[in-house]
Design an enzyme around this catalytic site. Structure first.
Site, short mmCIF file in Angstrom:
data_model
loop_
_atom_site.label_atom_id
_atom_site.label_comp_id
_atom_site.label_asym_id
_atom_site.label_seq_id
_atom_site.Cartn_x
_atom_site.Cartn_y
_atom_site.Cartn_z
N SER A 12 -10.63 -7.15 0.12
CA SER A 12 -9.97 -8.14 0.97
C SER A 12 -10.70 -8.21 2.29
O SER A 12 -11.28 -7.21 2.75
CB SER A 12 -8.51 -7.73 1.22
OG SER A 12 -7.93 -8.52 2.23
N TYR B 44 -2.66 -1.24 3.71
CA TYR B 44 -3.41 -2.20 2.90
C TYR B 44 -4.86 -2.25 3.34
O TYR B 44 -5.78 -2.18 2.51
CB TYR B 44 -2.76 -3.58 3.01
CG TYR B 44 -3.45 -4.65 2.21
CD1 TYR B 44 -3.29 -4.71 0.83
CD2 TYR B 44 -4.24 -5.61 2.83
CE1 TYR B 44 -3.92 -5.70 0.08
CE2 TYR B 44 -4.87 -6.61 2.09
CZ TYR B 44 -4.70 -6.64 0.72
OH TYR B 44 -5.33 -7.63 -0.01
N ALA B 45 -5.10 -2.36 4.64
CA ALA B 45 -6.48 -2.43 5.14
C ALA B 45 -7.23 -1.14 4.85
O ALA B 45 -8.41 -1.17 4.48
CB ALA B 45 -6.47 -2.72 6.64
N ALA B 46 -6.58 0.00 4.99
CA ALA B 46 -7.22 1.27 4.69
C ALA B 46 -7.60 1.36 3.21
O ALA B 46 -8.68 1.83 2.86
CB ALA B 46 -6.31 2.43 5.08
N ALA B 47 -6.70 0.92 2.34
CA ALA B 47 -6.99 0.94 0.90
C ALA B 47 -8.16 0.02 0.56
O ALA B 47 -9.05 0.40 -0.21
CB ALA B 47 -5.75 0.54 0.10
N LYS B 48 -8.18 -1.16 1.13
CA LYS B 48 -9.26 -2.11 0.83
C LYS B 48 -10.58 -1.65 1.44
O LYS B 48 -11.64 -1.83 0.84
CB LYS B 48 -8.88 -3.51 1.31
CG LYS B 48 -7.72 -4.12 0.54
CD LYS B 48 -8.00 -4.21 -0.95
CE LYS B 48 -6.92 -4.96 -1.70
NZ LYS B 48 -7.23 -5.14 -3.12
N ILE C 119 -5.69 -16.64 0.85
CA ILE C 119 -5.50 -17.52 -0.31
C ILE C 119 -4.01 -17.76 -0.45
O ILE C 119 -3.21 -16.83 -0.44
CB ILE C 119 -6.03 -16.88 -1.61
CG1 ILE C 119 -7.52 -16.59 -1.50
CG2 ILE C 119 -5.77 -17.80 -2.80
CD1 ILE C 119 -8.09 -15.84 -2.68
#
Length: 160
Positions: free
Chosen positions: A42, A55-59, A88
């Site tokens: 992402s 979320y940002a850490a996982a991506k 999106i």
């Protein structure tokens, strides 16, 4: 503020799942001495929004995993790349307030924005022989969103 259970679930879905898929696919690729992996991360991996710590850490971890895989399996003829889609409009984003969607879309350079089809076309390209010399890369598909400098971003993107 993210509860441990939420953090674990987000990591499991967005990082651990991809790790397990790669681990399962690589032995067959090694025996064939050929293959291509494309992980879908992402834009949040590079430019996280407030409230997206897990979320940002996982991506971002998925991007790092992809780069490590490129180094580890490249000599065996296997390529690994990551695609980083921007915003999106999907069922998952359907609940966003219209003003937030408009603000996100306003930062894109291209009027068409980002579609699932444009992301899919990038994945297909990276899996093809046309991308035979591309590995360890992060390809951003964001309609130009990431071109903006920090000074051009609205305040809500710079603070929580």
């Amino acid at each position: 503020m993210t509860p441990d259970a939420d953090w674990a679930e987000i990591m499991e879905i967005n990082l651990t799942g991809a790790f397990r898929c790669c681990r399962a696919a690589i032995p067959g690729m090694v025996s064939r001495r050929a293959g291509a992996i494309v992980n879908v991360a992402s834009l949040s991996a590079l430019l996280p929004l407030p409230g997206q710590a897990a979320y940002a850490a996982a991506k971002a971890g998925l991007v790092a995993l992809t780069k490590v895989l490129a180094r580890e399996v490249g000599k065996r003829g296997i390529r690994a790349n990551a695609v980083l889609p921007g915003f999106i409009q999907t069922e998952l984003t359907a609940g966003l307030p219209p003003e937030r969607v408009a603000a996100l879309r306003e930062m894109e350079c291209l009027p068409v924005g980002v579609s699932p089809a444009s992301v899919a076309a990038t994945v297909v390209f990276l899996l093809s022989e046309s991308a035979a010399s591309i590995t360890g890369q992060t390809i951003v598909v964001d309609g130009g969103w990431s071109v903006l400098g920090l000074h051009e971003r609205p305040d809500w993107l710079r603070s929580t």
